[in-house]
Motif scaffolding. Structure first.
Motif, PDB file in Angstrom:
ATOM      1  N   ASN A  98       9.721   1.973   1.978  1.00 39.21           N
ATOM      2  CA  ASN A  98      10.555   1.173   1.089  1.00 39.21           C
ATOM      3  C   ASN A  98      11.401   0.162   1.869  1.00 39.21           C
ATOM      4  O   ASN A  98      12.137  -0.629   1.266  1.00 39.21           O
ATOM      5  CB  ASN A  98      11.468   2.080   0.257  1.00 39.21           C
ATOM      6  N   SER A  99      11.310   0.168   3.192  1.00 37.39           N
ATOM      7  CA  SER A  99      12.038  -0.789   4.014  1.00 37.39           C
ATOM      8  C   SER A  99      11.475  -2.189   3.804  1.00 37.39           C
ATOM      9  O   SER A  99      10.276  -2.370   3.545  1.00 37.39           O
ATOM     10  CB  SER A  99      11.928  -0.417   5.490  1.00 37.39           C
ATOM     11  N   ALA A 100      12.342  -3.185   3.941  1.00 40.13           N
ATOM     12  CA  ALA A 100      11.912  -4.572   3.782  1.00 40.13           C
ATOM     13  C   ALA A 100      10.945  -4.960   4.885  1.00 40.13           C
ATOM     14  O   ALA A 100      10.976  -4.403   5.992  1.00 40.13           O
ATOM     15  CB  ALA A 100      13.121  -5.502   3.796  1.00 40.13           C
ATOM     16  N   MET A 101      10.091  -5.920   4.589  1.00 34.80           N
ATOM     17  CA  MET A 101       9.129  -6.393   5.577  1.00 34.80           C
ATOM     18  C   MET A 101       9.815  -7.034   6.780  1.00 34.80           C
ATOM     19  O   MET A 101       9.269  -7.111   7.858  1.00 34.80           O
ATOM     20  CB  MET A 101       8.177  -7.409   4.925  1.00 34.80           C
ATOM     21  N   GLY A 102      11.047  -7.482   6.588  1.00 31.72           N
ATOM     22  CA  GLY A 102      11.778  -8.092   7.701  1.00 31.72           C
ATOM     23  C   GLY A 102      12.458  -9.367   7.276  1.00 31.72           C
ATOM     24  O   GLY A 102      12.103  -9.988   6.266  1.00 31.72           O
ATOM     25  N   GLY A 103      13.486  -9.763   8.039  1.00 33.70           N
ATOM     26  CA  GLY A 103      14.189 -10.999   7.738  1.00 33.70           C
ATOM     27  C   GLY A 103      14.807 -10.976   6.357  1.00 33.70           C
ATOM     28  O   GLY A 103      15.435 -10.000   5.952  1.00 33.70           O
ATOM     29  N   LYS A 104      14.583 -12.039   5.601  1.00 32.42           N
ATOM     30  CA  LYS A 104      15.141 -12.151   4.252  1.00 32.42           C
ATOM     31  C   LYS A 104      14.113 -11.792   3.173  1.00 32.42           C
ATOM     32  O   LYS A 104      14.325 -12.064   1.998  1.00 32.42           O
ATOM     33  CB  LYS A 104      15.665 -13.572   4.022  1.00 32.42           C
ATOM     34  N   SER A 105      13.023 -11.183   3.582  1.00 32.72           N
ATOM     35  CA  SER A 105      11.966 -10.848   2.632  1.00 32.72           C
ATOM     36  C   SER A 105      12.458  -9.869   1.577  1.00 32.72           C
ATOM     37  O   SER A 105      13.164  -8.906   1.872  1.00 32.72           O
ATOM     38  CB  SER A 105      10.773 -10.229   3.375  1.00 32.72           C
ATOM     39  N   GLU A 106      12.089 -10.126   0.329  1.00 33.17           N
ATOM     40  CA  GLU A 106      12.409  -9.218  -0.761  1.00 33.17           C
ATOM     41  C   GLU A 106      11.283  -8.219  -0.988  1.00 33.17           C
ATOM     42  O   GLU A 106      11.397  -7.349  -1.851  1.00 33.17           O
ATOM     43  CB  GLU A 106      12.681 -10.012  -2.044  1.00 33.17           C
ATOM     44  N   LEU A 107      10.210  -8.359  -0.225  1.00 30.44           N
ATOM     45  CA  LEU A 107       9.073  -7.463  -0.366  1.00 30.44           C
ATOM     46  C   LEU A 107       9.147  -6.361   0.685  1.00 30.44           C
ATOM     47  O   LEU A 107       9.643  -6.554   1.790  1.00 30.44           O
ATOM     48  CB  LEU A 107       7.768  -8.245  -0.225  1.00 30.44           C
ATOM     49  N   THR A 108       8.657  -5.191   0.322  1.00 29.81           N
ATOM     50  CA  THR A 108       8.746  -4.016   1.182  1.00 29.81           C
ATOM     51  C   THR A 108       7.419  -3.730   1.876  1.00 29.81           C
ATOM     52  O   THR A 108       6.388  -4.330   1.566  1.00 29.81           O
ATOM     53  CB  THR A 108       9.140  -2.781   0.346  1.00 29.81           C
ATOM     54  N   ARG A 109       7.485  -2.779   2.803  1.00 33.46           N
ATOM     55  CA  ARG A 109       6.252  -2.322   3.448  1.00 33.46           C
ATOM     56  C   ARG A 109       5.286  -1.744   2.414  1.00 33.46           C
ATOM     57  O   ARG A 109       4.071  -1.894   2.546  1.00 33.46           O
ATOM     58  CB  ARG A 109       6.585  -1.268   4.501  1.00 33.46           C
ATOM     59  N   LEU A 110       5.839  -1.093   1.398  1.00 38.97           N
ATOM     60  CA  LEU A 110       4.976  -0.549   0.348  1.00 38.97           C
ATOM     61  C   LEU A 110       4.327  -1.672  -0.452  1.00 38.97           C
ATOM     62  O   LEU A 110       3.167  -1.552  -0.863  1.00 38.97           O
ATOM     63  CB  LEU A 110       5.773   0.376  -0.575  1.00 38.97           C
TER      64      LEU A 110
END
Length: 256
Positions: A98-110
């Motif tokens: 459920n962690s963010a993909m990185g930076g300011k991304s609103e999308l998660t690893r999932l």
């Protein structure tokens, strides 16, 4: 001329997906919204090679258009070359995903794993899809088969599996043992979408049995650096929607 026209169509499609949020939030007229829906329904999405991650991002910001975005996504992905045989997909739905993909991304690893699962569902000749998490306290995996739906319905099945199997970490050794006991059709390849936060205290994930007849892949969508390691699993670090192109190229070499 045809190639340049196709590139223009793809650029226009990218622009539309990027602007759906603004279109929905600006309160455009019913007439203009109808034009947007017609644009998403156009046959030109087929063969556009726009990959699922873009569509999932658009749908997150324009949920009122999810049905149309879903149909466009399936048409785009469905035209891609197929991987022959049976592919077993393992999707890590543990808490760390459920962690963010990185930076300011609103999308998660999932979200990334779900996008790759949607893509693989369209690109693979036959698929079996398994979601897995576990209980960190008891050191036990929780794994389940999910139906090979398409598009947003498959994303919902992947994310929804959490309510049944919990949000603990992945236990790859246990997962592979479970699959061997519960999936009857032999797999030509196994592909794991994960962030590699394995929580097994007694058995290392690289000792997990490799049951794919051609190759076994571990795709780390949470890695911040890109790279490939070929032993003992074929390990791909870093999210890329072109990972299945790599799988096809790798297998073409292996099977020579």
């Amino acid at each position: 001329m045809a190639i340049e026209q196709n590139r223009l169509i793809v650029r226009n499609h990218f622009a539309l997906l990027r602007n759906l949020r603004n279109i929905c939030e600006s309160g455009v007229s019913t007439t203009h919204m109808k034009k947007v829906r017609l644009a998403l329904a156009h046959d030109s999405w087929t063969g556009s090679k726009i990959l699922p991650f873009r569509f999932l991002a658009a749908a997150k910001h324009a949920p009122v258009l999810e049905d149309e975005i879903d149909a466009a996504m399936i048409r785009a992905a469905g035209a891609l070359p197929k991987l022959a045989g049976h592919t077993l997909l393992i999707v890590d739905v543990s808490g760390s995903m459920n962690s963010a993909m990185g930076g300011k991304s609103e999308l998660t690893r999932l979200d990334a794993a779900a996008a790759l699962t949607i893509l693989a569902r369209e690109q693979c000749e036959r698929v079996t899809i398994v979601c897995t998490a576990g209980n960190d306290s008891t050191q036990r995996h929780a794994t389940m088969l999910i139906p090979p739906r398409r598009g947003m319905a498959l994303r919902d099945a992947v994310v929804g599996s959490r309510s049944e199997i919990g949000g603990g970490g992945i236990f790859l050794v246990q997962v592979m043992e479970w699959i061997k006991a519960n999936v009857s059709e032999p797999a030509d390849r196994v592909v794991v979408f994960t962030d590699e936060q394995d929580c097994d205290h007694t058995r290392r994930p690289d000792s997990a049995e490799r049951i794919g007849k051609i190759a076994n892949y571990l795709v780390n969508v949470g890695a911040y650096k890109n790279g490939i390691v070929y032993s003992p699993w074929v390990k791909v670090d870093g999210f890329s929607e072109h990972v299945l192109d790599f799988v096809a190229a790798h297998e073409a070499t292996v099977l020579q």
